[in-house]
Scaffold this motif. Structure first.
Motif, PDB file in Angstrom:
ATOM      1  N   GLU A 129       0.792  -1.225   0.000  1.00 30.06           N
ATOM      2  CA  GLU A 129       0.000   0.000   0.000  1.00 30.06           C
ATOM      3  C   GLU A 129       0.829   1.282   0.000  1.00 30.06           C
ATOM      4  N   ILE A 130       2.035   1.224   0.577  1.00 32.16           N
ATOM      5  CA  ILE A 130       2.819   2.440   0.777  1.00 32.16           C
ATOM      6  C   ILE A 130       3.958   2.576  -0.220  1.00 32.16           C
ATOM      7  N   LEU A 131       4.687   1.503  -0.472  1.00 30.01           N
ATOM      8  CA  LEU A 131       5.913   1.606  -1.258  1.00 30.01           C
ATOM      9  C   LEU A 131       5.735   1.222  -2.724  1.00 30.01           C
ATOM     10  N   THR A 132       5.022   0.149  -2.992  1.00 30.33           N
ATOM     11  CA  THR A 132       4.865  -0.303  -4.380  1.00 30.33           C
ATOM     12  C   THR A 132       4.303   0.773  -5.306  1.00 30.33           C
ATOM     13  N   PRO A 133       3.345   1.598  -4.860  1.00 31.41           N
ATOM     14  CA  PRO A 133       2.830   2.635  -5.760  1.00 31.41           C
ATOM     15  C   PRO A 133       3.871   3.659  -6.211  1.00 31.41           C
ATOM     16  N   LEU A 134       5.008   3.719  -5.528  1.00 33.56           N
ATOM     17  CA  LEU A 134       6.049   4.695  -5.864  1.00 33.56           C
ATOM     18  C   LEU A 134       7.140   4.103  -6.759  1.00 33.56           C
ATOM     19  N   ALA A 135       7.013   2.842  -7.100  1.00 33.59           N
ATOM     20  CA  ALA A 135       8.088   2.145  -7.803  1.00 33.59           C
ATOM     21  C   ALA A 135       8.077   2.431  -9.304  1.00 33.59           C
ATOM     22  N   THR A 136       9.263   2.701  -9.841  1.00 30.11           N
ATOM     23  CA  THR A 136       9.428   2.666 -11.285  1.00 30.11           C
ATOM     24  C   THR A 136       9.314   1.223 -11.749  1.00 30.11           C
ATOM     25  N   VAL A 137       9.974   0.340 -11.017  1.00 38.32           N
ATOM     26  CA  VAL A 137       9.848  -1.097 -11.262  1.00 38.32           C
ATOM     27  C   VAL A 137       9.912  -1.820  -9.928  1.00 38.32           C
ATOM     28  N   VAL A 138       9.026  -2.773  -9.742  1.00 38.36           N
ATOM     29  CA  VAL A 138       9.025  -3.596  -8.537  1.00 38.36           C
ATOM     30  C   VAL A 138       9.404  -5.010  -8.954  1.00 38.36           C
ATOM     31  N   THR A 139      10.245  -5.679  -8.148  1.00 36.61           N
ATOM     32  CA  THR A 139      10.882  -6.923  -8.586  1.00 36.61           C
ATOM     33  C   THR A 139      10.621  -8.088  -7.627  1.00 36.61           C
ATOM     34  N   PRO A 140       9.383  -8.505  -7.439  1.00 31.90           N
ATOM     35  CA  PRO A 140       9.119  -9.596  -6.493  1.00 31.90           C
ATOM     36  C   PRO A 140       9.516 -10.966  -7.040  1.00 31.90           C
ATOM     37  N   ASN A 141       9.966 -11.839  -6.141  1.00 31.64           N
ATOM     38  CA  ASN A 141      10.104 -13.242  -6.508  1.00 31.64           C
ATOM     39  C   ASN A 141       8.723 -13.895  -6.394  1.00 31.64           C
ATOM     40  N   LEU A 142       8.656 -15.199  -6.570  1.00 35.32           N
ATOM     41  CA  LEU A 142       7.349 -15.861  -6.593  1.00 35.32           C
ATOM     42  C   LEU A 142       6.594 -15.703  -5.278  1.00 35.32           C
ATOM     43  N   PHE A 143       7.308 -15.883  -4.165  1.00 31.53           N
ATOM     44  CA  PHE A 143       6.654 -15.748  -2.867  1.00 31.53           C
ATOM     45  C   PHE A 143       6.151 -14.322  -2.659  1.00 31.53           C
ATOM     46  N   GLU A 144       7.016 -13.346  -2.941  1.00 30.63           N
ATOM     47  CA  GLU A 144       6.658 -11.939  -2.745  1.00 30.63           C
ATOM     48  C   GLU A 144       5.530 -11.522  -3.677  1.00 30.63           C
ATOM     49  N   ALA A 145       5.554 -12.011  -4.911  1.00 29.57           N
ATOM     50  CA  ALA A 145       4.477 -11.694  -5.857  1.00 29.57           C
ATOM     51  C   ALA A 145       3.150 -12.256  -5.373  1.00 29.57           C
ATOM     52  N   GLY A 146       3.199 -13.454  -4.796  1.00 28.95           N
ATOM     53  CA  GLY A 146       1.982 -14.036  -4.238  1.00 28.95           C
ATOM     54  C   GLY A 146       1.429 -13.220  -3.098  1.00 28.95           C
ATOM     55  N   GLN A 147       2.329 -12.682  -2.262  1.00 31.76           N
ATOM     56  CA  GLN A 147       1.905 -11.856  -1.130  1.00 31.76           C
ATOM     57  C   GLN A 147       1.385 -10.499  -1.594  1.00 31.76           C
ATOM     58  N   LEU A 148       2.105  -9.832  -2.484  1.00 30.86           N
ATOM     59  CA  LEU A 148       1.695  -8.501  -2.937  1.00 30.86           C
ATOM     60  C   LEU A 148       0.384  -8.537  -3.711  1.00 30.86           C
ATOM     61  N   SER A 149       0.223  -9.570  -4.531  1.00 35.46           N
ATOM     62  CA  SER A 149      -0.965  -9.664  -5.377  1.00 35.46           C
ATOM     63  C   SER A 149      -2.160 -10.242  -4.640  1.00 35.46           C
ATOM     64  N   GLY A 150      -1.880 -10.992  -3.570  1.00 33.85           N
ATOM     65  CA  GLY A 150      -2.935 -11.634  -2.824  1.00 33.85           C
ATOM     66  C   GLY A 150      -3.387 -12.959  -3.402  1.00 33.85           C
ATOM     67  N   ILE A 151      -2.691 -13.468  -4.422  1.00 32.47           N
ATOM     68  CA  ILE A 151      -3.149 -14.721  -5.034  1.00 32.47           C
ATOM     69  C   ILE A 151      -2.491 -15.950  -4.401  1.00 32.47           C
ATOM     70  N   LEU A 170      -1.540  -1.662  -8.372  1.00 32.68           N
ATOM     71  CA  LEU A 170      -1.240  -0.953  -7.125  1.00 32.68           C
ATOM     72  C   LEU A 170      -0.559   0.384  -7.395  1.00 32.68           C
ATOM     73  N   GLY A 171       0.013   0.549  -8.610  1.00 39.11           N
ATOM     74  CA  GLY A 171       0.609   1.835  -8.952  1.00 39.11           C
ATOM     75  C   GLY A 171       2.011   1.780  -9.506  1.00 39.11           C
ATOM     76  N   ALA A 172       2.666   0.628  -9.455  1.00 34.82           N
ATOM     77  CA  ALA A 172       4.017   0.520 -10.012  1.00 34.82           C
ATOM     78  C   ALA A 172       3.972   0.712 -11.529  1.00 34.82           C
ATOM     79  N   LYS A 173       5.011   1.323 -12.098  1.00 37.34           N
ATOM     80  CA  LYS A 173       5.040   1.557 -13.540  1.00 37.34           C
ATOM     81  C   LYS A 173       5.374   0.285 -14.307  1.00 37.34           C
ATOM     82  N   TYR A 174       6.256  -0.531 -13.735  1.00 41.07           N
ATOM     83  CA  TYR A 174       6.618  -1.815 -14.331  1.00 41.07           C
ATOM     84  C   TYR A 174       6.670  -2.853 -13.219  1.00 41.07           C
ATOM     85  N   VAL A 175       6.329  -4.085 -13.569  1.00 41.79           N
ATOM     86  CA  VAL A 175       6.398  -5.190 -12.618  1.00 41.79           C
ATOM     87  C   VAL A 175       7.229  -6.308 -13.237  1.00 41.79           C
TER      88      VAL A 175
END
Length: 271
Positions: A129-151, A170-175
């Motif tokens: 909610e706080i940091l991802t919307p400010l990202a030019t690019v966010v770089t999650p691994n599989l676990f982190e992507a599952g947590q951020l996306s909620g899937i 969520l607001g990131a420009k690239y994922v």
């Protein structure tokens, strides 16, 4: 000669393979001057099967480091790494917004490699909610992507795409969702999404367990290339080559861990 400058707003890995140590090595290899705002110190207990011990840095100390770098010197790009508390995540976001920082790479670190639970229960929510919307690019691994996306658990490329869309919203420009060695695929597959189209980045799948710091190294390489003026896609393509070589020539430190080799592309392969 003017050196491009990059900030890593992240934690220290006492073993030297991940965190700010990996970031600084990568910045140096990519021809960028690196600076650090240290958020947490991570040590490992050699008498307890390399159990990770996490020691957050005081907020005022982090704030003073950030002011030294961003206000006192200036940066061309920055990345975040391990941010162990919600207040530290808020400080990172405040630093970005207050100084109108561009070329922001968010590596949403949620666990130490080898651990299997989020450092703090509310960490994922704050990163989302706080940091991802400010990202030019966010770089999650599989676990982190599952947590951020909620899937939740991600095991396929289609699920990586689904997560990328939700994280983009969520607001990131690239994922960039990193499949790494945990995806059931014959290649090392990453999925890049820009809000319009997906790009599948395939690399050699290297059979090794020596991947400590791979995520930090990958995101640091992206940060360095952005600092030098590359587009996001160009930066990611270059970083993919860099991390593949680093993993190919990784090595053991002890019976518990082995880091990527940050000098591998320079020493053993031509670009």
């Amino acid at each position: 000669m003017t050196m491009k400058k990059a900030l890593t707003f992240a934690g220290s890995d006492s073993s030297g393979g991940a965190g700010i140590q990996a970031d600084l090595k990568t910045f140096q290899e990519r021809g960028v001057y690196g600076m650090t705002a240290l958020t947490v110190v991570v040590a490992m207990d050699p008498n307890n099967e390399w159990h990770h011990q996490v020691f957050p840095v005081e907020l005022d100390t982090i704030k003073a480091q950030a002011a030294t770098i961003v206000e006192g010197i200036g940066v061309d790009a920055m990345k975040t790494g391990m941010l162990p508390t919600v207040d530290i995540i808020k400080l990172a976001a405040e630093t970005i917004k207050k100084n109108n920082l561009e070329n922001v790479v968010v590596d949403p670190v949620m666990v130490c490699k080898g651990a299997d639970e989020v450092l703090y229960p509310d960490l994922a929510d704050a990163l989302r909610e706080i940091l991802t919307p400010l990202a030019t690019v966010v770089t999650p691994n599989l676990f982190e992507a599952g947590q951020l996306s909620g899937i939740g658990t991600i095991t396929t490329v289609d699920q990586m795409k689904e997560a990328a869309v939700k994280i983009f919203d969520l607001g990131a420009k690239y994922v960039l969702v990193k499949g790494g060695g945990k995806l059931q695929h014959e290649k090392a597959v990453d999925v890049l999404y820009d809000g319009t189209e997906f790009q599948i980045l395939e690399g050699e799948r290297i059979d090794t367990s020596y991947t400590h710091g791979a995520g930090c190294t990958y995101s640091a390489a992206i940060t360095a290339e952005l600092a030098k003026g590359a587009s996001v896609k160009e930066a990611i393509y270059t970083a993919k080559q860099f991390i593949t070589a680093a993993i190919r020539y990784s090595f053991p430190l002890n019976e518990y861990v082995g880091p990527t080799n940050h000098a591998a592309l320079r020493l053993y392969e031509s670009e």
